[in-house]
Design a protein around this motif. Structure first.
Motif, PDB file in Angstrom:
ATOM      1  N   PRO A 130       9.768-123.436   1.835  1.00  0.00           N
ATOM      2  CA  PRO A 130      10.519-124.661   2.175  1.00  0.00           C
ATOM      3  C   PRO A 130      10.398-125.692   1.058  1.00  0.00           C
ATOM      4  N   ARG A 131      11.425-126.509   0.921  1.00  0.00           N
ATOM      5  CA  ARG A 131      11.442-127.513  -0.158  1.00  0.00           C
ATOM      6  C   ARG A 131      10.962-128.857   0.379  1.00  0.00           C
ATOM      7  N   ASP A 132      10.183-129.570  -0.424  1.00  0.00           N
ATOM      8  CA  ASP A 132       9.659-130.885  -0.072  1.00  0.00           C
ATOM      9  C   ASP A 132      10.402-132.004  -0.802  1.00  0.00           C
ATOM     10  N   ARG A 133      11.521-131.684  -1.343  1.00  0.00           N
ATOM     11  CA  ARG A 133      12.247-132.635  -2.157  1.00  0.00           C
ATOM     12  C   ARG A 133      12.627-133.865  -1.323  1.00  0.00           C
ATOM     13  N   GLY A 134      12.315-135.081  -1.797  1.00  0.00           N
ATOM     14  CA  GLY A 134      12.641-136.322  -1.121  1.00  0.00           C
ATOM     15  C   GLY A 134      11.594-136.804  -0.134  1.00  0.00           C
ATOM     16  N   GLN A 135      10.545-136.054   0.075  1.00  0.00           N
ATOM     17  CA  GLN A 135       9.526-136.451   1.058  1.00  0.00           C
ATOM     18  C   GLN A 135       8.799-137.721   0.628  1.00  0.00           C
ATOM     19  N   VAL A 136       8.480-137.831  -0.643  1.00  0.00           N
ATOM     20  CA  VAL A 136       7.760-139.006  -1.134  1.00  0.00           C
ATOM     21  C   VAL A 136       8.614-140.258  -0.973  1.00  0.00           C
ATOM     22  N   ALA A 137       9.903-140.148  -1.214  1.00  0.00           N
ATOM     23  CA  ALA A 137      10.787-141.309  -1.064  1.00  0.00           C
ATOM     24  C   ALA A 137      10.808-141.783   0.382  1.00  0.00           C
ATOM     25  N   LEU A 138      10.841-140.866   1.322  1.00  0.00           N
ATOM     26  CA  LEU A 138      10.835-141.261   2.732  1.00  0.00           C
ATOM     27  C   LEU A 138       9.504-141.879   3.140  1.00  0.00           C
ATOM     28  N   GLU A 139       8.408-141.364   2.643  1.00  0.00           N
ATOM     29  CA  GLU A 139       7.098-141.954   2.945  1.00  0.00           C
ATOM     30  C   GLU A 139       7.000-143.363   2.366  1.00  0.00           C
ATOM     31  N   TYR A 140       7.541-143.553   1.181  1.00  0.00           N
ATOM     32  CA  TYR A 140       7.524-144.874   0.553  1.00  0.00           C
ATOM     33  C   TYR A 140       8.350-145.864   1.376  1.00  0.00           C
ATOM     34  N   LEU A 141       9.527-145.442   1.829  1.00  0.00           N
ATOM     35  CA  LEU A 141      10.365-146.319   2.653  1.00  0.00           C
ATOM     36  C   LEU A 141       9.668-146.703   3.951  1.00  0.00           C
ATOM     37  N   GLY A 142       8.868-145.822   4.497  1.00  0.00           N
ATOM     38  CA  GLY A 142       8.127-146.141   5.711  1.00  0.00           C
ATOM     39  C   GLY A 142       6.986-147.102   5.469  1.00  0.00           C
TER      40      GLY A 142
END
Length: 123
Positions: free
Chosen positions: A7-19
């Motif tokens: 599975p790809r984790d692409r974009g996960q860090v951006a969503l955590e940062y927004l939270g």
């Protein structure tokens, strides 16, 4: 890039940062508010000393207070005067500005006492 079955984790860090952004904003606003509280308390002390000095010289304590406070805090500044036999005590009250609607604080209050000016005309 070929699919390898993981599975790809692409974009996960951006969503955590927004939270986490609301937490960072809240901490920053609390820091600014603490600075405003400290500044208002310092200005109240300065106003009380200036008002007491003015009152000890039979001048207006309110004028002395208002002139000693920063212009943007002067409208929310009030001084009360209490005279004794040989001294005057002035209590300055400075409204604490709020950076967030709904964060209301009690005003900063400081007192200062000065001896009355007892100069007499002697020939």
């Amino acid at each position: 890039m070929p699919y390898d079955g993981k599975p790809r984790d692409r974009g996960q860090v951006a969503l955590e940062y927004l939270g986490f952004i609301p937490v960072l904003v809240l901490v920053a606003l609390a820091g600014v508010q603490l600075g405003l509280i400290a500044y208002a308390a310092q200005q109240a002390g300065t106003a009380a000393r200036a008002g007491a000095r003015a009152a000890s010289l039979d001048l207006s304590a309110q004028d002395g207070c208002a002139q000693a406070v920063s212009g943007w805090l002067a409208d929310g500044t009030a001084c009360g005067e209490a005279r004794g036999a040989d001294e005057v005590t002035v209590t300055a009250t400075v409204e604490i500005p709020s950076v967030v609607f709904g964060w209301d604080f009690d005003p900063a209050r400081k007192s200062a006492t000065m001896p009355l000016d007892s100069t007499t005309d002697e020939d």
